[in-house]
Design a protein around this motif. Structure first.
Motif, PDB file in Angstrom:
ATOM      1  N   PHE A 289       1.824   7.398  91.961  1.00 48.99           N
ATOM      2  CA  PHE A 289       3.072   7.854  91.356  1.00 48.99           C
ATOM      3  C   PHE A 289       2.945   9.288  90.854  1.00 48.99           C
ATOM      4  CE2 PHE A 289       5.526   8.360  87.404  1.00 48.99           C
ATOM      5  CZ  PHE A 289       6.824   8.092  87.842  1.00 48.99           C
ATOM      6  N   CYS A 290       1.895   9.563  90.081  1.00 49.44           N
ATOM      7  CA  CYS A 290       1.718  10.894  89.485  1.00 49.44           C
ATOM      8  C   CYS A 290       1.403  11.948  90.540  1.00 49.44           C
ATOM      9  CB  CYS A 290       0.593  10.853  88.443  1.00 49.44           C
ATOM     10  SG  CYS A 290       0.959   9.867  86.980  1.00 49.44           S
ATOM     11  N   TYR A 291       0.466  11.631  91.430  1.00 51.33           N
ATOM     12  CA  TYR A 291       0.045  12.617  92.428  1.00 51.33           C
ATOM     13  C   TYR A 291       1.204  12.962  93.357  1.00 51.33           C
ATOM     14  CZ  TYR A 291      -4.024  15.037  94.422  1.00 51.33           C
ATOM     15  OH  TYR A 291      -4.933  15.987  94.801  1.00 51.33           O
ATOM     16  N   ARG A 292       1.940  11.934  93.799  1.00 48.43           N
ATOM     17  CA  ARG A 292       3.044  12.153  94.739  1.00 48.43           C
ATOM     18  C   ARG A 292       4.120  13.058  94.138  1.00 48.43           C
ATOM     19  NH1 ARG A 292       7.523   9.030  94.767  1.00 48.43           N
ATOM     20  NH2 ARG A 292       6.441   7.379  93.628  1.00 48.43           N
ATOM     21  N   LEU A 293       4.560  12.751  92.930  1.00 47.89           N
ATOM     22  CA  LEU A 293       5.650  13.509  92.326  1.00 47.89           C
ATOM     23  C   LEU A 293       5.223  14.920  91.920  1.00 47.89           C
ATOM     24  CD1 LEU A 293       7.408  10.763  90.185  1.00 47.89           C
ATOM     25  CD2 LEU A 293       8.162  11.732  92.354  1.00 47.89           C
ATOM     26  N   LEU A 294       4.026  15.055  91.345  1.00 49.35           N
ATOM     27  CA  LEU A 294       3.597  16.393  90.933  1.00 49.35           C
ATOM     28  C   LEU A 294       3.249  17.266  92.125  1.00 49.35           C
ATOM     29  CD1 LEU A 294       1.613  15.920  87.618  1.00 49.35           C
ATOM     30  CD2 LEU A 294       3.453  17.542  88.061  1.00 49.35           C
ATOM     31  N   PHE A 295       2.736  16.674  93.198  1.00 49.46           N
ATOM     32  CA  PHE A 295       2.481  17.456  94.411  1.00 49.46           C
ATOM     33  C   PHE A 295       3.800  17.999  94.962  1.00 49.46           C
ATOM     34  CE2 PHE A 295       2.255  18.056  98.961  1.00 49.46           C
ATOM     35  CZ  PHE A 295       1.068  18.739  99.140  1.00 49.46           C
ATOM     36  N   LYS A 296       4.806  17.141  95.038  1.00 49.11           N
ATOM     37  CA  LYS A 296       6.096  17.583  95.573  1.00 49.11           C
ATOM     38  C   LYS A 296       6.710  18.669  94.701  1.00 49.11           C
ATOM     39  CE  LYS A 296       7.289  13.314  98.018  1.00 49.11           C
ATOM     40  NZ  LYS A 296       8.272  12.208  98.164  1.00 49.11           N
ATOM     41  N   ALA A 297       6.654  18.483  93.392  1.00 50.84           N
ATOM     42  CA  ALA A 297       7.212  19.499  92.488  1.00 50.84           C
ATOM     43  C   ALA A 297       6.470  20.821  92.635  1.00 50.84           C
ATOM     44  CB  ALA A 297       7.151  19.010  91.046  1.00 50.84           C
ATOM     45  N   GLY A 298       5.136  20.753  92.705  1.00 51.38           N
ATOM     46  CA  GLY A 298       4.348  21.966  92.868  1.00 51.38           C
ATOM     47  C   GLY A 298       4.583  22.632  94.209  1.00 51.38           C
ATOM     48  N   TYR A 299       4.743  21.824  95.244  1.00 55.52           N
ATOM     49  CA  TYR A 299       4.990  22.379  96.580  1.00 55.52           C
ATOM     50  C   TYR A 299       6.346  23.071  96.626  1.00 55.52           C
ATOM     51  CZ  TYR A 299       5.003  22.687 101.683  1.00 55.52           C
ATOM     52  OH  TYR A 299       5.033  23.150 102.970  1.00 55.52           O
ATOM     53  N   PHE A 300       7.379  22.414  96.090  1.00 51.07           N
ATOM     54  CA  PHE A 300       8.696  23.041  96.027  1.00 51.07           C
ATOM     55  C   PHE A 300       8.624  24.380  95.283  1.00 51.07           C
ATOM     56  CE2 PHE A 300      11.098  18.738  96.216  1.00 51.07           C
ATOM     57  CZ  PHE A 300      11.068  18.782  97.594  1.00 51.07           C
ATOM     58  N   THR A 301       7.862  24.401  94.198  1.00 53.66           N
ATOM     59  CA  THR A 301       7.792  25.587  93.340  1.00 53.66           C
ATOM     60  C   THR A 301       7.112  26.756  94.030  1.00 53.66           C
ATOM     61  OG1 THR A 301       7.740  24.209  91.343  1.00 53.66           O
ATOM     62  CG2 THR A 301       6.952  26.471  91.134  1.00 53.66           C
ATOM     63  N   LEU A 302       6.008  26.502  94.717  1.00 51.60           N
ATOM     64  CA  LEU A 302       5.200  27.581  95.279  1.00 51.60           C
ATOM     65  C   LEU A 302       5.434  27.829  96.766  1.00 51.60           C
ATOM     66  CD1 LEU A 302       1.804  26.792  93.527  1.00 51.60           C
ATOM     67  CD2 LEU A 302       3.535  28.453  92.824  1.00 51.60           C
ATOM     68  N   PHE A 303       5.785  26.777  97.495  1.00 55.45           N
ATOM     69  CA  PHE A 303       5.851  26.886  98.956  1.00 55.45           C
ATOM     70  C   PHE A 303       7.227  26.521  99.514  1.00 55.45           C
ATOM     71  CE2 PHE A 303       1.528  25.913  97.681  1.00 55.45           C
ATOM     72  CZ  PHE A 303       0.783  26.865  98.360  1.00 55.45           C
ATOM     73  N   GLY A 304       8.259  26.520  98.674  1.00 49.53           N
ATOM     74  CA  GLY A 304       9.601  26.128  99.103  1.00 49.53           C
ATOM     75  C   GLY A 304      10.141  27.025 100.200  1.00 49.53           C
ATOM     76  N   LYS A 305      11.016  26.457 101.050  1.00 50.13           N
ATOM     77  CA  LYS A 305      11.556  27.180 102.194  1.00 50.13           C
ATOM     78  C   LYS A 305      12.968  27.694 101.913  1.00 50.13           C
ATOM     79  CE  LYS A 305       7.818  26.136 104.419  1.00 50.13           C
ATOM     80  NZ  LYS A 305       6.765  27.156 104.637  1.00 50.13           N
TER      81      LYS A 305
ATOM     82  N   ASN B  75      -5.468  19.315  90.881  1.00 57.59           N
ATOM     83  CA  ASN B  75      -5.781  18.885  89.517  1.00 57.59           C
ATOM     84  C   ASN B  75      -4.619  18.242  88.763  1.00 57.59           C
ATOM     85  OD1 ASN B  75      -8.527  19.749  89.448  1.00 57.59           O
ATOM     86  ND2 ASN B  75      -7.849  21.863  89.185  1.00 57.59           N
ATOM     87  N   ALA B  76      -3.389  18.708  89.014  1.00 57.79           N
ATOM     88  CA  ALA B  76      -2.254  18.275  88.194  1.00 57.79           C
ATOM     89  C   ALA B  76      -1.988  16.778  88.320  1.00 57.79           C
ATOM     90  CB  ALA B  76      -1.010  19.074  88.557  1.00 57.79           C
ATOM     91  N   GLY B  77      -1.915  16.263  89.548  1.00 60.31           N
ATOM     92  CA  GLY B  77      -1.634  14.842  89.743  1.00 60.31           C
ATOM     93  C   GLY B  77      -2.671  13.935  89.105  1.00 60.31           C
ATOM     94  N   PRO B  78      -3.971  14.153  89.397  1.00 58.23           N
ATOM     95  CA  PRO B  78      -5.000  13.343  88.735  1.00 58.23           C
ATOM     96  C   PRO B  78      -4.970  13.473  87.221  1.00 58.23           C
ATOM     97  CG  PRO B  78      -5.916  14.404  90.679  1.00 58.23           C
ATOM     98  CD  PRO B  78      -4.533  14.974  90.494  1.00 58.23           C
ATOM     99  N   ALA B  79      -4.727  14.674  86.699  1.00 61.85           N
ATOM    100  CA  ALA B  79      -4.670  14.855  85.241  1.00 61.85           C
ATOM    101  C   ALA B  79      -3.534  14.044  84.627  1.00 61.85           C
ATOM    102  CB  ALA B  79      -4.509  16.338  84.899  1.00 61.85           C
ATOM    103  N   ALA B  80      -2.364  14.053  85.266  1.00 62.31           N
ATOM    104  CA  ALA B  80      -1.236  13.277  84.752  1.00 62.31           C
ATOM    105  C   ALA B  80      -1.546  11.783  84.788  1.00 62.31           C
ATOM    106  CB  ALA B  80       0.020  13.578  85.573  1.00 62.31           C
ATOM    107  N   PHE B  81      -2.251  11.345  85.833  1.00 62.59           N
ATOM    108  CA  PHE B  81      -2.654   9.935  85.902  1.00 62.59           C
ATOM    109  C   PHE B  81      -3.532   9.557  84.721  1.00 62.59           C
ATOM    110  CE2 PHE B  81      -6.398   7.338  86.814  1.00 62.59           C
ATOM    111  CZ  PHE B  81      -5.807   6.094  86.957  1.00 62.59           C
ATOM    112  N   TRP B  82      -4.580  10.346  84.466  1.00 60.89           N
ATOM    113  CA  TRP B  82      -5.488  10.013  83.367  1.00 60.89           C
ATOM    114  C   TRP B  82      -4.748  10.042  82.036  1.00 60.89           C
ATOM    115  CZ3 TRP B  82      -9.599   7.638  84.791  1.00 60.89           C
ATOM    116  CH2 TRP B  82     -10.308   7.989  85.937  1.00 60.89           C
ATOM    117  N   PHE B  83      -3.877  11.039  81.849  1.00 63.86           N
ATOM    118  CA  PHE B  83      -3.178  11.158  80.572  1.00 63.86           C
ATOM    119  C   PHE B  83      -2.283   9.941  80.322  1.00 63.86           C
ATOM    120  CE2 PHE B  83      -2.043  14.031  77.133  1.00 63.86           C
ATOM    121  CZ  PHE B  83      -0.847  13.497  76.680  1.00 63.86           C
TER     122      PHE B  83
END
Length: 492
Positions: free
Chosen positions: A166-182, A274-282
């Motif tokens: 849940f955490c990795y999927r959503l934070l990866f997508k948000a980060g990808y949109f932010t940095l690599f959006g088309k 790092n973001a997705g795993p960090a959100a999972f642990w938190f």
């Protein structure tokens, strides 16, 4: 031909004998070569670096040299002496080892002259005004994902999923949109494919670094690299976005299209690993520690966030969260396991804080592993294996920064983002994204464990040294959109 083969074999034999016959010289750290010639402790180190280095520390003290696959590595585990390594840029070099790893994992070799320019470029975009701009975009993307059909479909129904996924999927997508959006929006199918390929590549990354891929895995890793290179360059980047600016920087440094694609994959991994795993642990620590969850939720409620809406937190409110920040620091202390590596360019004497001096040989490596000390050091942090959300809080609610060892106040009492030239440039962006995600999840969703008595899964020990640890397993959760503010109803 036979003569050349003989010369080659003879040369390798000489190197082998030199490695096997090395002995400890006067004033050098304790030497532990292991039982297997040349290989040394490579197998044990790769299997569980933290366990192995803790055993070596118990045996030899806070500085020692070990043989790992033909390399002699001096390990320093005295945080009071870390600056002796971090501040030496003459005898100790960071870039050579980093280049070797970058070449091996991403097939990327940028000019050494590019390193300083690239770090300066990164600082420009991940600090100050650049950070504020990216933070706002990230906030919008997190909010959009949490209100997307994959979350809102049948919003009153409980959904079941692994928390890590849940955490990795959503934070990866948000980060990808932010940095690599088309330019023309973001295709969900395309993004799902990128995420799937990225996760497969990340699962092989440790083996790539350690050259332990099986033949089939080598082919898979190669195919994944090529697929991700193509996807990262496909389509037109949004005007003025991070990706477009970074590619322009690479072009000015003389990088061709192929090099740009490889550099983009490197940045995809470094910004998203790092973001997705960090959100999972938190979230996992909060869900398995009710007292911590209550304290964090009280602070969130004090910010007057309306549960069940899509909150947009001002930056100043995100920064005024001492309880949350303490819990975040505690999570990072327990699960961030970076290694700081240096290559010895010329023989030198390493002077420790207590006055001891040790000789380092040219060609050896130096390794600092903050996870063992200071982060998991019982002399610094009482009961270091336990999650204590208020460990970094003073009694008056201010941030605690006074930690000691052997009566000495420590400069380094936790080092989740490295230090010196190893300090993660994107740490502020990562922390702001994690905080935004956690705040929105806790205010937008009802979230609970499938099994109220479950415990946190153990870490995957092969990931020590690669940033945020990942779990060996997952926590099954149930979630749904919140119905009313301050609702106390249970699962129905």
């Amino acid at each position: 031909m036979i003569f050349m083969t003989f010369i080659l074999i003879s040369g390798l034999l000489v190197l082998y004998l030199i490695a096997c016959t090395r002995s400890r010289s006067k004033n050098e750290p304790p030497l532990d070569k292991g039982l297997i010639p040349w290989l040394g402790h490579a197998l044990e180190f790769g299997k569980d670096a933290a366990k192995f280095l803790a055993r070596m520390k118990e045996k030899h003290g806070d500085i020692f040299t070990v043989c790992v696959a033909g390399h002699y590595v001096t390990v320093l585990l005295d945080p009071s002496s870390y600056d002796a390594v971090l501040q030496d840029t003459v005898s100790l070099d960071f870039h050579r080892y980093a280049q070797v790893v970058t070449q091996k994992v991403f097939c990327l070799r940028l000019p050494s002259s590019c390193a300083a320019a690239q770090r300066a470029w990164m600082e420009q975009h991940f600090e100050g005004e650049g950070l504020a701009r990216l933070g706002k975009i990230m906030q919008e993307n997190v909010r959009a994902l949490l209100s997307s059909p994959e979350i809102l479909q049948n919003p009153t129904d409980w959904k079941k999923e692994g928390l890590f996924s849940f955490c990795y999927r959503l934070l990866f997508k948000a980060g990808y949109f932010t940095l690599f959006g088309k330019e023309h929006g973001n295709n969900c199918d395309e993004l799902n494919a990128v995420y799937k390929e990225y996760r497969k590549f990340d699962s092989l990354l440790v083996k790539i670094v350690r050259s332990t891929l099986k033949s089939g895995e080598k082919q898979t890793a190669s195919e994944l690299r090529e697929q991700l290179w193509l996807r990262l360059l496909a389509g037109k980047a949004k005007s003025g976005c991070w990706q477009q600016s970074y590619r322009q920087f690479l072009r000015e440094e003389g990088a061709d299209e192929e090099t740009q694609a490889r550099a983009m994959l490197l940045q995809l991994w470094t910004t998203q690993c790092n973001a997705g795993p960090a959100a999972f642990w938190f979230l996992g620590f909060l869900l398995t520690n009710p007292e911590a969850m209550d304290a964090v939720m009280r602070e969130i409620n004090s910010l007057s966030l309306l549960a069940g809406t899509q909150p947009c937190l001002p930056v100043d409110k995100l920064q005024n969260t001492p309880v949350f920040d303490s819990a975040l620091s505690e999570m990072l202390r327990l699960t961030a396991a970076v290694t700081i590596n240096r290559e010895v360019l010329q023989a030198k004497t390493l002077r420790l804080a207590d006055g001891r001096e040790y000789g380092l040989r040219r060609g050896d490596r130096v390794l600092v592993f903050p996870y063992l000390s200071p982060q998991m050091d019982p002399e610094i942090h009482r009961e270091p294996e336990k999650f204590k959300y208020d460990r970094f809080l003073n009694a008056d609610g201010t941030e605690k920064t006074d930690f000691f060892k052997n009566g000495r106040r420590l400069k380094y009492y936790t080092m989740p983002w490295g230090a010196g030239s190893n300090t993660c440039v994107g740490r502020h962006f990562a922390v702001s994204g994690i905080k935004e995600f956690i705040f929105m999840v806790l205010t937008c969703l009802d979230l609970e464990l499938c099994d109220p008595d479950c415990r946190m899964p153990p870490v995957n020990p092969s990931r020590y040294g690669f940033g945020m640890l990942q779990p060996d397993g997952d926590l099954e959760i149930l979630y749904r959109m919140k119905r009313h503010r301050n609702t106390t109803e249970g699962r129905t």
